[in-house]
Scaffold this active site. Sequence first.
Site, PDB file in Angstrom:
ATOM      1  N   LYS A 170       0.840  -1.204   0.000  1.00 25.18           N
ATOM      2  CA  LYS A 170       0.000   0.000   0.000  1.00 25.18           C
ATOM      3  C   LYS A 170       0.877   1.256   0.000  1.00 25.18           C
ATOM      4  CE  LYS A 170      -3.828  -2.496   2.122  1.00 25.18           C
ATOM      5  NZ  LYS A 170      -4.653  -2.813   3.308  1.00 25.18           N
ATOM      6  N   GLN A 181      -4.832  -1.704   9.535  1.00 22.40           N
ATOM      7  CA  GLN A 181      -4.710  -3.017   8.912  1.00 22.40           C
ATOM      8  C   GLN A 181      -5.267  -4.090   9.844  1.00 22.40           C
ATOM      9  OE1 GLN A 181      -3.711  -3.463   5.746  1.00 22.40           O
ATOM     10  NE2 GLN A 181      -3.947  -5.667   5.822  1.00 22.40           N
ATOM     11  N   ASP A 187     -11.067   2.489   3.666  1.00 22.81           N
ATOM     12  CA  ASP A 187     -11.292   1.038   3.547  1.00 22.81           C
ATOM     13  C   ASP A 187     -12.771   0.722   3.301  1.00 22.81           C
ATOM     14  OD1 ASP A 187      -9.223  -0.833   3.594  1.00 22.81           O
ATOM     15  OD2 ASP A 187      -8.874  -0.571   5.743  1.00 22.81           O
TER      16      ASP A 187
HETATM   17  N1  GUN Z   1      -6.988  -7.175   6.044  1.00 22.14           N
HETATM   18  C1  GUN Z   1      -7.302  -7.902   4.965  1.00 22.14           C
HETATM   19  N2  GUN Z   1      -7.788  -7.114   3.978  1.00 22.14           N
HETATM   20  C2  GUN Z   1      -7.781  -5.864   4.461  1.00 22.14           C
HETATM   21  C3  GUN Z   1      -8.167  -4.602   3.919  1.00 22.14           C
HETATM   22  O1  GUN Z   1      -8.646  -4.467   2.789  1.00 22.14           O
HETATM   23  N3  GUN Z   1      -7.997  -3.536   4.741  1.00 22.14           N
HETATM   24  C4  GUN Z   1      -7.510  -3.638   6.000  1.00 22.14           C
HETATM   25  N4  GUN Z   1      -7.407  -2.534   6.740  1.00 22.14           N
HETATM   26  N5  GUN Z   1      -7.152  -4.793   6.543  1.00 22.14           N
HETATM   27  C5  GUN Z   1      -7.284  -5.893   5.763  1.00 22.14           C
END
Ligand code: GUN
Length: 292
Positions: A52, A96, A119
């Site tokens: 990211k 996350q 998100d």
């Molecule tokens: N864990 C697995 N997929 C995601 C996601 O798209 N965003 C976040 N914040 N955590 C995750």
Amino acid sequence: MELIDGKKISDTIKQEIAQEVESMVANGAKRPHLAAILVGHDGGSETYVAHKVRACEQCGFKSTLIRFEDTVTEAELLERISELNADDDVDGFIVQLPLPRHISEQKVIEAIDYRKDVDGFHPINVGRMSIGLPCFKSATPAGIIELLRRYNIPTKGANCVVLGRSNIVGKPVATLMMQKAYPGDATVTVCHSGTKNITEICRQADIIIAAIGKPGFVTADMVKDGAVVVDVGTTRVPSTLTKSGFKLRGDVDFEAVSQKCSYITPVPGGVGPMTIVSLMQNTLLAAKKELY
Ligand code: GUN
């Protein structure tokens, strides 16, 4: 069979975003800024967050990585979230997941200002998405929809079977696939651990979206000739072939299923890169303040 190349599409979209950012900056705007909170040292989460941050660089965004040890208290994490909510320089941020067991993920998600929830996990964004209002859409479902659009895959009236009912993928992708829009307008069936006759249900599907986290679960006998197969699985399995000692495996038995279907997403290089690019699109949207 045609491979759905999420890597290629995501590179194209990142270039489109980077161009838009440069013209925004040339017109005096500040660079979009995404912050990410990472708790602990889970290998998968470390990799996703690193991707990211790298994608932010490619899009011309500013990014900030905020790390906590997995001993952080819920109160400390919530305090940091309220600081980010109040920080005018931060357009959007993510925490996350998964989080350590002593921290409530739901409390954390609801503490994020929905206007910065890139998100798309906050109940306000989930609710707005489900009734078709403008919102931050959760990244993986939005990425899947974008792949179907860019490959002109017909979805109106299609039988779409979603495997998995998670809040992050299964439920929201089912919602988007049933909406009266393209891509969407499909007849959607959601299967989960309580479903009987999964094989028979999958055999009726024109589109299968597999998001259950069981490597190789979808076998050739479950797939009708010419179906479109979207593989959301990203299970890390041990491998002697890679430097990291792991490789990613999808929910689909790719070797066998790819012989039968019309389109298929590979793992890696299918849905994964699109998830990250959707987060970038949401961050750009947040920076432009057009949504909220
Ligand atoms: N864990 C697995 N997929 C995601 C996601 O798209 N965003 C976040 N914040 N955590 C995750």
